[in-house]
Design a protein around this motif. Structure first.
Motif, PDB file in Angstrom:
ATOM      1  N   ALA A 119       0.861  -1.179   0.000  1.00  0.00           N
ATOM      2  CA  ALA A 119       0.000   0.000   0.000  1.00  0.00           C
ATOM      3  C   ALA A 119       0.898   1.230   0.000  1.00  0.00           C
ATOM      4  CB  ALA A 119      -0.895   0.003   1.235  1.00  0.00           C
ATOM      5  N   ASN A 120       0.732   2.101  -0.989  1.00  0.00           N
ATOM      6  CA  ASN A 120       1.505   3.341  -1.079  1.00  0.00           C
ATOM      7  C   ASN A 120       0.601   4.505  -0.690  1.00  0.00           C
ATOM      8  OD1 ASN A 120       3.978   2.204  -2.160  1.00  0.00           O
ATOM      9  ND2 ASN A 120       2.787   1.815  -3.993  1.00  0.00           N
ATOM     10  N   ILE A 121       0.986   5.238   0.342  1.00  0.00           N
ATOM     11  CA  ILE A 121       0.191   6.347   0.860  1.00  0.00           C
ATOM     12  C   ILE A 121       0.988   7.625   0.695  1.00  0.00           C
ATOM     13  CG2 ILE A 121      -0.887   7.317   2.928  1.00  0.00           C
ATOM     14  CD1 ILE A 121      -1.153   4.395   3.943  1.00  0.00           C
ATOM     15  N   GLU A 122       0.378   8.636   0.067  1.00  0.00           N
ATOM     16  CA  GLU A 122       1.058   9.917  -0.093  1.00  0.00           C
ATOM     17  C   GLU A 122       1.051  10.680   1.217  1.00  0.00           C
ATOM     18  OE1 GLU A 122       0.862  14.046  -2.689  1.00  0.00           O
ATOM     19  OE2 GLU A 122      -0.564  12.446  -3.107  1.00  0.00           O
ATOM     20  N   GLY A 123       2.201  11.167   1.633  1.00  0.00           N
ATOM     21  CA  GLY A 123       2.325  11.932   2.866  1.00  0.00           C
ATOM     22  C   GLY A 123       3.781  12.020   3.276  1.00  0.00           C
ATOM     23  N   TRP A 124       4.051  12.740   4.341  1.00  0.00           N
ATOM     24  CA  TRP A 124       5.412  12.881   4.854  1.00  0.00           C
ATOM     25  C   TRP A 124       5.750  11.667   5.707  1.00  0.00           C
ATOM     26  CZ3 TRP A 124       8.184  16.221   2.418  1.00  0.00           C
ATOM     27  CH2 TRP A 124       7.557  17.313   1.821  1.00  0.00           C
ATOM     28  N   PRO A 125       6.791  10.899   5.339  1.00  0.00           N
ATOM     29  CA  PRO A 125       7.121   9.659   6.040  1.00  0.00           C
ATOM     30  C   PRO A 125       7.270   9.799   7.555  1.00  0.00           C
ATOM     31  CG  PRO A 125       8.332   9.756   4.001  1.00  0.00           C
ATOM     32  CD  PRO A 125       7.650  11.102   4.162  1.00  0.00           C
ATOM     33  N   GLU A 126       7.828  10.915   8.046  1.00  0.00           N
ATOM     34  CA  GLU A 126       8.025  11.046   9.495  1.00  0.00           C
ATOM     35  C   GLU A 126       6.709  11.148  10.259  1.00  0.00           C
ATOM     36  OE1 GLU A 126       8.411  15.066   7.558  1.00  0.00           O
ATOM     37  OE2 GLU A 126       9.322  13.120   7.196  1.00  0.00           O
ATOM     38  N   ALA A 134       4.263   9.201   9.878  1.00  0.00           N
ATOM     39  CA  ALA A 134       3.725   7.849   9.997  1.00  0.00           C
ATOM     40  C   ALA A 134       4.208   7.125  11.246  1.00  0.00           C
ATOM     41  CB  ALA A 134       4.100   7.033   8.763  1.00  0.00           C
ATOM     42  N   ALA A 135       5.295   7.593  11.850  1.00  0.00           N
ATOM     43  CA  ALA A 135       5.947   6.849  12.941  1.00  0.00           C
ATOM     44  C   ALA A 135       5.015   6.573  14.114  1.00  0.00           C
ATOM     45  CB  ALA A 135       7.186   7.596  13.415  1.00  0.00           C
ATOM     46  N   ARG A 136       4.266   7.568  14.555  1.00  0.00           N
ATOM     47  CA  ARG A 136       3.399   7.391  15.730  1.00  0.00           C
ATOM     48  C   ARG A 136       2.293   6.367  15.445  1.00  0.00           C
ATOM     49  NH1 ARG A 136      -1.163  10.376  18.133  1.00  0.00           N
ATOM     50  NH2 ARG A 136      -1.013  10.102  20.384  1.00  0.00           N
ATOM     51  N   PHE A 137       1.663   6.488  14.284  1.00  0.00           N
ATOM     52  CA  PHE A 137       0.525   5.628  13.960  1.00  0.00           C
ATOM     53  C   PHE A 137       0.971   4.211  13.596  1.00  0.00           C
ATOM     54  CE2 PHE A 137      -2.828   3.860  11.310  1.00  0.00           C
ATOM     55  CZ  PHE A 137      -3.979   4.214  11.997  1.00  0.00           C
ATOM     56  N   TYR A 138       1.805   4.092  12.573  1.00  0.00           N
ATOM     57  CA  TYR A 138       2.179   2.760  12.083  1.00  0.00           C
ATOM     58  C   TYR A 138       3.267   2.103  12.929  1.00  0.00           C
ATOM     59  CZ  TYR A 138      -0.838   3.675   8.150  1.00  0.00           C
ATOM     60  OH  TYR A 138      -1.945   3.938   7.386  1.00  0.00           O
ATOM     61  N   GLY A 139       4.146   2.900  13.527  1.00  0.00           N
ATOM     62  CA  GLY A 139       5.198   2.355  14.378  1.00  0.00           C
ATOM     63  C   GLY A 139       4.740   2.145  15.804  1.00  0.00           C
ATOM     64  N   GLU A 140       4.390   3.259  16.489  1.00  0.00           N
ATOM     65  CA  GLU A 140       4.033   3.180  17.906  1.00  0.00           C
ATOM     66  C   GLU A 140       2.714   2.439  18.140  1.00  0.00           C
ATOM     67  OE1 GLU A 140       3.024   6.170  21.639  1.00  0.00           O
ATOM     68  OE2 GLU A 140       4.148   6.962  19.938  1.00  0.00           O
ATOM     69  N   LEU A 141       1.647   2.821  17.432  1.00  0.00           N
ATOM     70  CA  LEU A 141       0.334   2.197  17.664  1.00  0.00           C
ATOM     71  C   LEU A 141       0.296   0.754  17.185  1.00  0.00           C
ATOM     72  CD1 LEU A 141      -2.663   2.281  18.476  1.00  0.00           C
ATOM     73  CD2 LEU A 141      -3.151   3.169  16.182  1.00  0.00           C
ATOM     74  N   MET A 198      -4.059   7.100  22.958  1.00  0.00           N
ATOM     75  CA  MET A 198      -3.260   8.026  22.157  1.00  0.00           C
ATOM     76  C   MET A 198      -4.094   9.176  21.600  1.00  0.00           C
ATOM     77  SD  MET A 198      -0.879   5.230  20.137  1.00  0.00           S
ATOM     78  CE  MET A 198       0.078   6.425  19.194  1.00  0.00           C
ATOM     79  N   GLY A 199      -5.395   9.147  21.886  1.00  0.00           N
ATOM     80  CA  GLY A 199      -6.276  10.210  21.419  1.00  0.00           C
ATOM     81  C   GLY A 199      -6.688  10.088  19.959  1.00  0.00           C
ATOM     82  N   ILE A 200      -6.587   8.909  19.406  1.00  0.00           N
ATOM     83  CA  ILE A 200      -6.980   8.694  18.012  1.00  0.00           C
ATOM     84  C   ILE A 200      -8.474   8.392  17.977  1.00  0.00           C
ATOM     85  CG2 ILE A 200      -6.681   7.226  15.977  1.00  0.00           C
ATOM     86  CD1 ILE A 200      -3.766   6.767  16.990  1.00  0.00           C
ATOM     87  N   MET A 209     -10.557   3.685  12.099  1.00  0.00           N
ATOM     88  CA  MET A 209      -9.958   4.953  12.518  1.00  0.00           C
ATOM     89  C   MET A 209      -9.214   5.516  11.309  1.00  0.00           C
ATOM     90  SD  MET A 209      -6.858   3.602  14.900  1.00  0.00           S
ATOM     91  CE  MET A 209      -5.901   2.188  14.397  1.00  0.00           C
ATOM     92  N   ARG A 210      -8.754   6.758  11.416  1.00  0.00           N
ATOM     93  CA  ARG A 210      -8.003   7.372  10.307  1.00  0.00           C
ATOM     94  C   ARG A 210      -6.534   7.489  10.677  1.00  0.00           C
ATOM     95  NH1 ARG A 210     -10.977   8.588   5.947  1.00  0.00           N
ATOM     96  NH2 ARG A 210     -13.179   8.757   6.400  1.00  0.00           N
ATOM     97  N   ASP A 211      -5.682   7.256   9.687  1.00  0.00           N
ATOM     98  CA  ASP A 211      -4.254   7.440   9.899  1.00  0.00           C
ATOM     99  C   ASP A 211      -3.932   8.936   9.765  1.00  0.00           C
ATOM    100  OD1 ASP A 211      -3.950   8.084   7.179  1.00  0.00           O
ATOM    101  OD2 ASP A 211      -2.648   6.378   6.731  1.00  0.00           O
ATOM    102  N   PRO A 212      -2.687   9.349   9.970  1.00  0.00           N
ATOM    103  CA  PRO A 212      -2.352  10.775   9.920  1.00  0.00           C
ATOM    104  C   PRO A 212      -2.572  11.412   8.547  1.00  0.00           C
ATOM    105  CG  PRO A 212      -0.535   9.508  10.851  1.00  0.00           C
ATOM    106  CD  PRO A 212      -1.547   8.528  10.358  1.00  0.00           C
ATOM    107  N   PHE A 213      -2.805  10.604   7.526  1.00  0.00           N
ATOM    108  CA  PHE A 213      -2.971  11.104   6.164  1.00  0.00           C
ATOM    109  C   PHE A 213      -4.424  11.082   5.718  1.00  0.00           C
ATOM    110  CE2 PHE A 213       1.027   8.816   6.808  1.00  0.00           C
ATOM    111  CZ  PHE A 213       1.873   9.907   6.833  1.00  0.00           C
ATOM    112  N   GLY A 214      -5.328  10.767   6.658  1.00  0.00           N
ATOM    113  CA  GLY A 214      -6.756  10.755   6.358  1.00  0.00           C
ATOM    114  C   GLY A 214      -7.282   9.463   5.790  1.00  0.00           C
ATOM    115  N   LYS A 215      -6.440   8.439   5.692  1.00  0.00           N
ATOM    116  CA  LYS A 215      -6.882   7.145   5.163  1.00  0.00           C
ATOM    117  C   LYS A 215      -7.717   6.418   6.210  1.00  0.00           C
ATOM    118  CE  LYS A 215      -4.678   7.663   1.335  1.00  0.00           C
ATOM    119  NZ  LYS A 215      -5.431   8.100   0.168  1.00  0.00           N
ATOM    120  N   LEU A 216      -8.823   5.823   5.767  1.00  0.00           N
ATOM    121  CA  LEU A 216      -9.693   5.060   6.655  1.00  0.00           C
ATOM    122  C   LEU A 216      -9.099   3.675   6.844  1.00  0.00           C
ATOM    123  CD1 LEU A 216     -12.336   5.245   8.253  1.00  0.00           C
ATOM    124  CD2 LEU A 216     -13.512   4.334   6.233  1.00  0.00           C
TER     125      LEU A 216
END
Length: 120
Positions: free
Chosen positions: A12-19, A21-28, A85-87, A105-112
């Motif tokens: 899955a390729n998501i447009e956005g700033w890679p940094e 993504a760390a909290r959502f895809y890494g931490e969560l 985490m307040g998501i 839920m939505r990721d930092p880039f608005g993806k459902l």
């Protein structure tokens, strides 16, 4: 007859700033960074993964079609962590008639994002 081949991976390729993504895809979700070239950061896990794509006319139970579905071993643990985490949760948690427990839920880039576990 065509050349025989096998699909090895779907990304899955998501447009956005890679940094971002760390909290959502890494931490969560606990995914590891498996590649980082600055302009692209790829997250992954060593567990068993399948090559799958779902084409949907709706998300099931009258929900919108999620951009990404992520199966986890404990959907309620991810739900609890996301809330801490307040998501915001956009749907669920719900025990669906087709045998999954899930929430959106939505990721930092608005993806459902559809987080799910199969019910035993």
């Amino acid at each position: 007859k065509g050349i025989e081949m096998a699909v090895k991976r779907i990304v899955a390729n998501i447009e956005g700033w890679p940094e971002k993504a760390a909290r959502f895809y890494g931490e969560l979700l606990g995914l590891d960074i498996v590649m980082d070239m600055g302009w692209i950061r790829t997250y992954g896990a060593d567990g068993q993964m399948s090559v799958q794509m779902s084409i949907m006319s709706e998300g099931g139970s009258g929900t919108p079609v999620p951009d990404i579905s992520i199966e986890v071993d404990d959907v309620d643990a991810v739900l609890e962590k996301a809330r801490a985490m307040g998501i915001g949760i956009e749907y669920g948690p719900a025990d669906e008639p087709w045998g999954v427990r899930r929430f959106y839920m939505r990721d930092p880039f608005g993806k459902l994002i559809n987080i799910l576990s199969h019910v035993q």
